[in-house]
Design an enzyme around this catalytic site. Structure first.
Site, PDB file in Angstrom:
ATOM      1  CB  SER A 225      -0.962  -0.045   1.185  1.00 14.06           C
ATOM      2  OG  SER A 225      -2.002   0.912   1.030  1.00 14.06           O
ATOM      3  CD  GLU A 339      -5.488  -4.154  -3.901  1.00 15.49           C
ATOM      4  OE1 GLU A 339      -5.751  -3.584  -2.833  1.00 15.49           O
ATOM      5  OE2 GLU A 339      -4.357  -4.615  -4.187  1.00 15.49           O
ATOM      6  CG  HIS A 448      -5.774  -2.377   0.279  1.00  9.75           C
ATOM      7  ND1 HIS A 448      -4.831  -2.292  -0.714  1.00  9.75           N
ATOM      8  CD2 HIS A 448      -5.413  -1.456   1.226  1.00  9.75           C
ATOM      9  CE1 HIS A 448      -3.944  -1.359  -0.391  1.00  9.75           C
ATOM     10  NE2 HIS A 448      -4.262  -0.858   0.791  1.00  9.75           N
TER      11      HIS A 448
END
Length: 538
Positions: A225, A339, A448
């Site tokens: 990330s 995600e 995610h």
């Protein structure tokens, strides 16, 4: 979604939802340090002796300072190497995380206002020296997180590598740009303090990691990330050349790794200063006089991130990579299949107001603009998804993460760099610790952050994986470990991770055996409607 700031907005929605107590956080934050033996181990660094400890996985040294505390007159200054200390410094507990708000994650239930936070942690197996090294940069939107977010001791032992995790300045403390700070910056451009912290940590590794059994000439910088975005930025930074031989980017290509312009960053800094009542010269001295609590409370709503235009980052990372002006190193890059589900949950269902069919068209237009929103309505019809939230999640994840990752693959390959592409696609994966309770009612799929728990202990917790997931986790560790050791990413009984220079468009899909296993997919670009999102981004 039209700018990277949309990620910040959605992340804030996730934080706000989970911090309300709708989703109870895990109650423990255990690390192997808790169960370590009492047998200490000492290492002499350039700055002094540190005393770590042996654990069942090897040696670990926690909370080693690599920079002078960025406090007082050093707040919003480029980091300086830590001064030597006398005696032997205990390195058995994590240092304080950098200034940030509270979150739902285990161990992060309270905000922190500690500026003395520039520490790193070293995990080193017992045995031979000159092991390859991985330096991990944590995620958290460049406003949250710490090196303690992962405990990679098992990864280090299983792969025969040394792993270093790093704290770096966040939010306004790490990324404030201002005219007065520009005048104090060595390259005339302020706002890159957090990324400069990362480079100083890499310099510490270069100078000291051999003392822990690592090879300073075989360093891979990795992150997920915002940590992956940091890696992307470090690839484009000329001042980082020679500090690493490879990079790993997990879900970090969002916004095409874009940095702020100097003009927009300074304007944002002026607005931030005005919010704190610092409108008259000397503005910088006024800001340095504010307590950390006030800085933290004022930083909401601003876009904190790197700034292009100076010697540290002369141009946008995407431009540097496309033109072959980035670091000439191999890269392992990818994203997760679902995600967007984490962000969509935080914006809708997690707030107690699921997205409705009637509101769906407007949500797409609000996120992507009139033209792209209308095209997304056709590409993501509600009839294809269990609910409007899942449809929105698919569009959001594709636009924000999946397609930028594939664009980065192409840019790296065109510049002649080895780039190995993956997609984490285990839709059976358990939600990571902070959202596990919500996973009983919302299917997060391969969302995610979910891949991190397959590689490391996430927040120090061992994820409850089923037998098939444990096999996938072992193979993922093998892929990542072989790359860190300097070879093509490989795993037992599975195909090698493809190099986009010789197999463009082919991506390693990481799934459990019952849903197809690990395969090479030629359709990831089509599956994520990237023709739509590539044209919208151009």
């Amino acid at each position: 979604m039209r700018t990277p700031s949309r990620l910040r907005i959605l992340l804030a929605a996730v934080v706000a939802t989970l911090a309300t107590g709708l989703l109870p956080a895990a109650s423990t934050h255990a690390t192997d340090a808790t169960n370590a033996t009492d047998r200490a181990v000492e290492v002499h660094t350039r700055s002094g002796w540190v005393r770590g400890r042996h654990t069942p996985e090897g040696r670990q040294f926690l909370g080693i300072p690599y920079a002078e505390p960025p406090v007082g007159a050093l707040r919003w200054r480029e980091p300086r190497p830590v001064r030597p200390w006398p005696g032997v410094r205990a390195a058995t507990d994590f240092g304080d995380r950098c200034v940030q708000t509270a979150s739902w994650d285990p161990g992060y239930e309270d905000p922190t206002y500690t500026e003395d936070c520039l520490h790193l942690n070293v995990y080193a197996p017992d045995g031979s020296t000159r092991r390859p090294v991985m330096v991990w940069l944590h995620g958290g939107g460049l406003t949250a997180g710490a090196g303690a977010d992962i405990v990679p001791d098992t990864f280090a032992r299983a792969t025969g590598t040394v792993v270093v995790t790093v704290n770096y300045r966040l939010g306004a403390m790490g990324f404030l740009a201002a005219a007065g700070l520009d005048r104090q910056a060595s390259d005339g451009v302020s706002g890159n303090f957090g990324l400069q912290d990362q480079q100083l940590a890499l310099r510490w590794v270069r100078a000291d990691i051999a003392r822990f059994g690592g090879d300073p000439d075989r360093v891979t910088v990795a992150g997920e990330s915002a940590g992956g975005r940091s890696v992307c930025t470090q690839l484009a930074s000329p001042t980082g050349r020679g500090l690493f031989r490879a990079g790993i980017i997990e879900s970090g290509a969002y916004g095409d790794c874009a940095a702020r312009t100097r003009q927009s960053a300074v304007a944002s800094g002026a607005a931030f200063a005005a919010r704190l009542g610092c409108t008259s010269e000397p503005v910088v001295e006024c800001l340095r006089g504010k307590p950390a609590r006030a800085i933290l409370e004022a930083q909401g709503g601003f876009d904190w991130g790197p700034v292009a235009g100076g010697a540290f980052l002369p141009e946008q990372p995407a431009a540097a990579i496309a033109a072959g002006r980035s670091a000439r190193v191999p890269v392992l890059n990818g994203a997760n299949q679902d995600e967007g589900r984490l962000f969509a949950y935080g914006a809708y269902d997690g707030q107690g107001r699921p997205l409705t069919a009637e509101a769906y068209p407007k949500a797409l237009v609000d996120a992507f603009g009139p033209e792209a929103g209308a095209r997304a309505l056709t590409a993501y019809p509600l009839s294809d998804y269990p609910s409007p939230t899942y449809a929105y999640a698919a569009a959001a994840g594709d636009q924000l993460m999946a397609c930028p990752a594939l664009r980065l693959d192409r840019r790296l390959a065109r510049s002649g760099l080895p780039v190995h592409a993956y997609e984490f696609a285990d839709r059976t994966s358990p939600p990571f610790a902070s959202i596990r309770e919500a996973g009983r009612t919302f299917d997060f799929g391969a969302t995610h952050v979910n891949e991190v728990q397959y590689l490391f202990k996430h927040f120090g917790l061992v994820t409850p994986l089923d037998p098939e997931q444990r096999v996938l986790a072992r193979r993922m560790v093998q892929y990542w470990g072989s790359f860190v050791r300097g070879s093509v990413p490989r795993a037992d009984g599975a195909p090698a991770m493809p190099d986009q220079r010789v197999a463009p468009g082919r991506t390693l899909s990481l799934r459990t055996a019952s849903v197809g296993g690990i395969t090479l997919s030629p359709t990831i670009h089509r599956d994520h409607h990237c023709t739509l999102w590539d044209s919208a981004a151009s």
